[in-house]
Motif scaffolding. Structure first.
Motif, PDB file in Angstrom:
ATOM      1  N   GLY A   1      36.621  43.142  33.314  1.00 30.52           N
ATOM      2  CA  GLY A   1      36.702  43.463  34.738  1.00 30.52           C
ATOM      3  C   GLY A   1      37.693  42.544  35.435  1.00 30.52           C
ATOM      4  O   GLY A   1      38.259  41.642  34.813  1.00 30.52           O
ATOM      5  N   CYS A   2      37.888  42.803  36.725  1.00 24.49           N
ATOM      6  CA  CYS A   2      38.855  42.017  37.494  1.00 24.49           C
ATOM      7  C   CYS A   2      38.197  41.531  38.775  1.00 24.49           C
ATOM      8  O   CYS A   2      37.964  42.316  39.694  1.00 24.49           O
ATOM      9  N   ALA A   3      37.879  40.247  38.806  1.00 22.77           N
ATOM     10  CA  ALA A   3      37.193  39.694  39.974  1.00 22.77           C
ATOM     11  C   ALA A   3      38.097  39.629  41.201  1.00 22.77           C
ATOM     12  O   ALA A   3      37.618  39.577  42.335  1.00 22.77           O
ATOM     13  N   ALA A   4      39.397  39.656  40.982  1.00 20.76           N
ATOM     14  CA  ALA A   4      40.322  39.480  42.110  1.00 20.76           C
ATOM     15  C   ALA A   4      40.384  40.707  43.011  1.00 20.76           C
ATOM     16  O   ALA A   4      40.613  40.584  44.211  1.00 20.76           O
ATOM     17  N   LYS A   5      40.176  41.892  42.446  1.00 14.72           N
ATOM     18  CA  LYS A   5      40.377  43.111  43.245  1.00 14.72           C
ATOM     19  C   LYS A   5      39.503  43.121  44.491  1.00 14.72           C
ATOM     20  O   LYS A   5      39.946  43.501  45.563  1.00 14.72           O
TER      21      LYS A   5
ATOM     22  N   ASP B   1      34.928  37.289  35.967  1.00 15.48           N
ATOM     23  CA  ASP B   1      35.444  38.399  35.165  1.00 15.48           C
ATOM     24  C   ASP B   1      36.965  38.457  35.274  1.00 15.48           C
ATOM     25  O   ASP B   1      37.511  38.421  36.383  1.00 15.48           O
ATOM     26  N   CYS B   2      37.613  38.584  34.141  1.00 16.13           N
ATOM     27  CA  CYS B   2      39.076  38.647  34.151  1.00 16.13           C
ATOM     28  C   CYS B   2      39.556  39.401  32.919  1.00 16.13           C
ATOM     29  O   CYS B   2      39.398  38.935  31.786  1.00 16.13           O
ATOM     30  N   ASN B   3      40.142  40.578  33.151  1.00 16.53           N
ATOM     31  CA  ASN B   3      40.652  41.399  32.039  1.00 16.53           C
ATOM     32  C   ASN B   3      41.801  40.731  31.294  1.00 16.53           C
ATOM     33  O   ASN B   3      42.032  41.027  30.119  1.00 16.53           O
ATOM     34  N   LYS B   4      42.529  39.889  31.977  1.00 13.78           N
ATOM     35  CA  LYS B   4      43.659  39.231  31.330  1.00 13.78           C
ATOM     36  C   LYS B   4      43.163  38.186  30.333  1.00 13.78           C
ATOM     37  O   LYS B   4      43.719  38.021  29.253  1.00 13.78           O
TER      38      LYS B   4
ATOM     39  N   GLU C   1      44.401  49.306  37.873  1.00 14.98           N
ATOM     40  CA  GLU C   1      42.948  49.131  38.029  1.00 14.98           C
ATOM     41  C   GLU C   1      42.474  47.874  37.311  1.00 14.98           C
ATOM     42  O   GLU C   1      41.512  47.240  37.709  1.00 14.98           O
ATOM     43  N   ALA C   2      43.189  47.527  36.248  1.00 13.71           N
ATOM     44  CA  ALA C   2      42.733  46.418  35.404  1.00 13.71           C
ATOM     45  C   ALA C   2      43.136  45.050  35.933  1.00 13.71           C
ATOM     46  O   ALA C   2      42.455  44.051  35.662  1.00 13.71           O
ATOM     47  N   CYS C   3      44.238  44.955  36.686  1.00 10.41           N
ATOM     48  CA  CYS C   3      44.751  43.622  37.029  1.00 10.41           C
ATOM     49  C   CYS C   3      45.726  43.696  38.198  1.00 10.41           C
ATOM     50  O   CYS C   3      46.572  44.605  38.261  1.00 10.41           O
ATOM     51  N   ILE C   4      45.604  42.718  39.112  1.00 11.48           N
ATOM     52  CA  ILE C   4      46.526  42.637  40.256  1.00 11.48           C
ATOM     53  C   ILE C   4      47.174  41.249  40.313  1.00 11.48           C
ATOM     54  O   ILE C   4      47.488  40.746  41.389  1.00 11.48           O
ATOM     55  N   ALA C   5      47.391  40.664  39.145  1.00 15.49           N
ATOM     56  CA  ALA C   5      47.975  39.314  39.101  1.00 15.49           C
ATOM     57  C   ALA C   5      49.479  39.371  39.348  1.00 15.49           C
ATOM     58  O   ALA C   5      50.118  40.411  39.168  1.00 15.49           O
ATOM     59  N   VAL C   6      50.036  38.234  39.746  1.00 16.86           N
ATOM     60  CA  VAL C   6      51.495  38.132  39.898  1.00 16.86           C
ATOM     61  C   VAL C   6      52.054  37.178  38.847  1.00 16.86           C
ATOM     62  O   VAL C   6      51.372  36.278  38.367  1.00 16.86           O
TER      63      VAL C   6
ATOM     64  N   ARG D   1      48.893  32.400  37.926  1.00 22.84           N
ATOM     65  CA  ARG D   1      48.003  31.382  38.506  1.00 22.84           C
ATOM     66  C   ARG D   1      46.842  32.034  39.258  1.00 22.84           C
ATOM     67  O   ARG D   1      46.206  31.383  40.085  1.00 22.84           O
ATOM     68  N   CYS D   2      46.535  33.293  39.000  1.00 18.78           N
ATOM     69  CA  CYS D   2      45.358  33.934  39.591  1.00 18.78           C
ATOM     70  C   CYS D   2      44.149  33.026  39.361  1.00 18.78           C
ATOM     71  O   CYS D   2      43.845  32.655  38.221  1.00 18.78           O
ATOM     72  N   ALA D   3      43.465  32.675  40.445  1.00 18.50           N
ATOM     73  CA  ALA D   3      42.381  31.690  40.347  1.00 18.50           C
ATOM     74  C   ALA D   3      41.276  32.150  39.412  1.00 18.50           C
ATOM     75  O   ALA D   3      40.646  31.338  38.722  1.00 18.50           O
ATOM     76  N   TYR D   4      41.042  33.455  39.341  1.00 23.00           N
ATOM     77  CA  TYR D   4      39.964  33.962  38.494  1.00 23.00           C
ATOM     78  C   TYR D   4      40.326  33.891  37.008  1.00 23.00           C
ATOM     79  O   TYR D   4      39.455  33.845  36.149  1.00 23.00           O
ATOM     80  N   PHE D   5      41.603  33.901  36.730  1.00 27.45           N
ATOM     81  CA  PHE D   5      42.063  33.750  35.340  1.00 27.45           C
ATOM     82  C   PHE D   5      41.709  32.357  34.826  1.00 27.45           C
ATOM     83  O   PHE D   5      41.381  32.170  33.644  1.00 27.45           O
TER      84      PHE D   5
ATOM     85  N   MET E   1      46.758  35.641  47.074  1.00 30.65           N
ATOM     86  CA  MET E   1      47.983  35.340  46.319  1.00 30.65           C
ATOM     87  C   MET E   1      48.368  36.475  45.366  1.00 30.65           C
ATOM     88  O   MET E   1      49.344  36.349  44.638  1.00 30.65           O
ATOM     89  N   ASN E   2      47.591  37.549  45.335  1.00 38.63           N
ATOM     90  CA  ASN E   2      47.776  38.547  44.285  1.00 38.63           C
ATOM     91  C   ASN E   2      48.805  39.618  44.640  1.00 38.63           C
ATOM     92  O   ASN E   2      49.441  39.567  45.688  1.00 38.63           O
ATOM     93  N   ALA E   3      48.950  40.567  43.731  1.00 38.01           N
ATOM     94  CA  ALA E   3      50.080  41.503  43.775  1.00 38.01           C
ATOM     95  C   ALA E   3      49.861  42.662  44.744  1.00 38.01           C
ATOM     96  O   ALA E   3      48.726  43.067  45.020  1.00 38.01           O
TER      97      ALA E   3
END
Ligand code: SF4
Length: 338
Positions: free
Chosen positions: A137-141, A128-131, A155-160, A118-122, A147-149
């Protein structure tokens, strides 16, 4: 919403054949995540293959005293199943901590396993969202990552992974049964979800043409000493900031076996073998639990907004282990903190 084909599968073999025959086809069960994603064009399947009429909705004892749960068993039916309530209360509790009653009535076991982050950027096609789009890119970093991991990130993703059910399934060391064009196979829950690495768009080790048929639980259910704690922004209908599932086996005032898994902190339910092994043979004290928590959280990394999760998780682990040791599991029905 984009246009798509719809077909109902008449048998398991028919479902597998249909998904293999159409690139971009997906299975549809409860639809509680997939349809939402289609509405915002994050998911754009060419075809939906409705599997809801397949005979995968039973809960059965296995010959060795475990439980086989059909992939189409609804979350509510599983949480309130007498065998689950009696022998695997940690699973019942975790399921009841998730979503809302209406969603649990629709959502299936198989769907819960493969639900997306449920990463908001996804969910936001303008970000930008690598997933969603590998290489973007990854806008969440450097964004709003509360809410992230904090564990197992890349480097590519910090989603949970957002599931509560899967956190309990990790402690129970369950296995996922799947079938595809190459036949049947079993994937242990610990190998089912992947870490993001360089390929965060590959979230599980399930192949696109494979159908989940069941989840199998071993006999050990930790009914006497378990708990599921979920810490979230409101007491219902919210994803975990941190959750902890615990199963303990006590013998003669000492811990014989300890298992605990974290939710809301990583791309998959998070267990730490070193930390669990260190608890074996110890008396169940707050000091021992704090040491175990330190081992896990020593590997954690915050990204700014979510750095508070490191201390929160440390304290949640100690509390959860204490509840399990005391035989005082936290109720997810009454939603009170013990
Ligand atoms: Fe996308 Fe993962 Fe970054 Fe979220 S954390 S924006 S899902 S790549």
């Amino acid at each position: 919403m984009i246009g798509f084909e719809y077909a109902r599968a008449s048998t398991i073999a028919d479902a597998v054949n249909q998904v293999g025959a159409t690139p971009g086809a997906k299975f549809l069960a409860g639809g509680t995540n997939l349809v939402d994603l289609m509405k915002v064009r994050v998911e754009t399947p060419a075809k939906l293959i409705d599997v809801t009429h397949l005979p995968l909705d039973r809960v059965e004892k296995t010959p060795n005293g475990g439980l086989k749960i059909g992939a189409l068993v609804r979350n509510s039916d599983l949480a309130y199943h007498p065998l689950v309530e009696r022998h695997y209360p940690i699973l019942s509790s975790a399921i009841l901590a998730g979503a809302s009653q209406q969603l649990r009535n629709m959502a299936t076991v198989g769907g819960n396993l493969v639900q997306r982050t449920r990463c908001a950027y996804f969910y936001d096609l303008t970000m930008d969202c690598n997933k969603r789009q590998p290489g973007a890119g990854c806008a969440a970093k450097n964004g709003l990552n509360r809410m992230n991991a904090i564990l197992g990130t890349s480097e590519a993703c910090i989603a949970v992974h957002p599931s509560d059910m899967c956190v309990a399934l990790a402690v129970l060391e369950s296995s996922v049964h799947v079938v595809g064009p190459r036949g049947e196979r079993t994937i242990s829950l610990s190998d089912f979800h992947r870490l993001p690495g360089d390929t965060p768009h590959h979230e599980t080790n399930l192949e696109p043409d494979e159908l989940i048929t069941a989840v199998v639980l071993p006999p050990q259910g930790f009914a006497a000493n378990h708990t599921y704690i979920k810490i979230r922004d409101r007491m219902s209908y919210a994803f975990a900031l941190v959750s902890v599932a615990v199963g303990l086996e006590l013998d003669g005032g000492k811990i014989k076996e300890a298992r605990f898994a974290l939710g809301g902190v990583a791309h998959r339910p998070w267990r730490n073998a070193r930390s669990e092994a260190a608890l074996a043979g110890q008396p169940p004290t707050a000091a021992a639990f704090a040491k175990a928590a330190d081992v896990v959280m020593g590997e954690a990394k915050g990204y700014g907004h979510n750095t508070f999760k490191i201390d929160l998780a440390r304290r949640a682990i100690v509390r959860a282990l204490s509840q399990a040791a005391g035989g005082t599991p936290q109720s997810q029905s009454h939603k009170k903190f013990a």
